[in-house]
Design a protein around this motif. Structure first.
Motif, short mmCIF file in Angstrom:
data_model
loop_
_atom_site.label_atom_id
_atom_site.label_comp_id
_atom_site.label_asym_id
_atom_site.label_seq_id
_atom_site.Cartn_x
_atom_site.Cartn_y
_atom_site.Cartn_z
N TYR A 56 -2.51 2.27 -4.07
CA TYR A 56 -3.66 1.83 -3.18
C TYR A 56 -4.33 1.24 -2.43
O TYR A 56 -4.04 0.47 -1.13
CB TYR A 56 -5.15 3.11 -3.07
CG TYR A 56 -5.96 3.06 -1.41
CD1 TYR A 56 -4.72 4.03 -0.36
CD2 TYR A 56 -6.60 3.23 -1.44
CE1 TYR A 56 -5.14 3.78 0.73
CE2 TYR A 56 -7.39 2.68 -0.27
CZ TYR A 56 -6.36 3.47 1.24
OH TYR A 56 -7.26 4.07 1.91
N GLN A 57 -5.01 -0.01 -3.76
CA GLN A 57 -5.66 -1.18 -3.33
C GLN A 57 -4.47 -1.98 -3.28
O GLN A 57 -5.05 -3.69 -2.51
CB GLN A 57 -6.45 -1.61 -4.79
CG GLN A 57 -7.92 -0.92 -5.02
CD GLN A 57 -8.17 -1.45 -5.79
OE1 GLN A 57 -7.90 -1.69 -6.82
NE2 GLN A 57 -9.94 -1.15 -5.34
N MET A 62 8.47 -4.48 -3.72
CA MET A 62 8.55 -3.03 -3.24
C MET A 62 6.89 -3.04 -2.67
O MET A 62 7.29 -1.49 -1.82
CB MET A 62 8.58 -2.39 -4.57
CG MET A 62 9.07 -0.93 -4.12
SD MET A 62 10.31 -0.08 -2.94
CE MET A 62 11.58 -1.02 -4.55
N LEU A 63 5.72 -3.04 -2.98
CA LEU A 63 4.54 -3.06 -2.24
C LEU A 63 4.52 -3.67 -0.81
O LEU A 63 4.15 -2.81 -0.22
CB LEU A 63 4.18 -2.93 -3.33
CG LEU A 63 3.74 -2.60 -4.53
CD1 LEU A 63 2.63 -3.69 -5.65
CD2 LEU A 63 2.62 -0.98 -4.01
N GLN A 89 -6.30 -4.65 -0.43
CA GLN A 89 -7.77 -4.65 -0.82
C GLN A 89 -7.12 -6.21 -2.49
O GLN A 89 -8.20 -6.78 -2.45
CB GLN A 89 -8.52 -3.73 -1.36
CG GLN A 89 -8.13 -3.12 -0.14
CD GLN A 89 -8.56 -1.09 -0.60
OE1 GLN A 89 -9.42 -1.01 -1.26
NE2 GLN A 89 -8.55 -0.34 0.12
N VAL A 90 -6.36 -5.49 -3.29
CA VAL A 90 -6.58 -6.67 -3.91
C VAL A 90 -4.46 -6.85 -3.86
O VAL A 90 -4.14 -6.42 -4.12
CB VAL A 90 -6.72 -5.30 -5.50
CG1 VAL A 90 -6.58 -6.18 -6.76
CG2 VAL A 90 -8.23 -5.02 -5.62
N ALA A 91 -4.49 -8.29 -4.89
CA ALA A 91 -3.02 -8.73 -5.21
C ALA A 91 -2.31 -7.83 -5.90
O ALA A 91 -3.33 -7.43 -6.72
CB ALA A 91 -3.02 -9.87 -5.45
N MET A 108 -1.57 8.22 -0.55
CA MET A 108 -0.59 7.77 -1.53
C MET A 108 0.02 8.91 -1.41
O MET A 108 1.18 8.57 -1.63
CB MET A 108 -0.59 7.44 -3.34
CG MET A 108 -2.49 5.98 -3.39
SD MET A 108 -1.21 5.05 -2.25
CE MET A 108 0.42 4.82 -2.65
N ASP A 109 0.05 10.05 -1.30
CA ASP A 109 0.66 11.52 -1.52
C ASP A 109 1.25 10.38 0.45
O ASP A 109 2.47 10.89 0.07
CB ASP A 109 0.07 12.82 -0.52
CG ASP A 109 -0.42 12.95 -2.82
OD1 ASP A 109 0.07 12.60 -3.59
OD2 ASP A 109 -0.65 14.35 -2.33
#
Length: 118
Positions: free
Chosen positions: A89-90, A105-106, A95-97, A54-55
């Motif tokens: 991260y997911q 934003m994601l 990997q996950v909604a 994530m960094d």
């Protein structure tokens, strides 16, 4: 709890840990924070995360996009940074909604990172 007062070094360590946690969670955001200060704070929070992946993802996104974001977008990104790195991260990798509040934003972060499915 004991009635014995904490040693000064132990009390300082507890205070430092609480301060670091509050900084990471963005609890020190000033209500009257100017735009430049906010952008700098968000860039720093983007590169000082809990997990290296994530960094890398958020630091690259922040460097490329934060300077051009309007106040509403900066607020959305600020709120996103308050989330847990494992969840982020997911969500970014699809990997996950993601929760609806962070979806737009994601999608931008994932597109910048080259991730699919987010």
């Amino acid at each position: 709890m004991s009635d014995t007062p904490m040693k000064p070094d132990a009390a300082k360590a507890v205070q430092d840990a609480a301060h670091a946690h509050a900084l990471h969670e963005g609890a020190y955001r000033a209500r009257n924070e100017d735009r430049d200060t906010r952008v700098r704070r968000l860039k720093l929070r983007s590169m000082r995360r809990g997990i290296k992946e994530m960094d890398i993802i958020l630091e690259g996104f922040a460097k490329a996009h934060l300077d051009q974001m309007d106040a509403e977008e900066l607020e959305a990104y600020d709120l996103l940074l308050s989330e847990n790195d494992q969840d982020l991260y997911q969500w970014v990798t699809g990997q996950v909604a993601p929760p609806a509040a962070h979806d737009a934003m994601l999608r931008r972060v994932a597109a910048h990172a080259g991730a699919s499915g987010a």
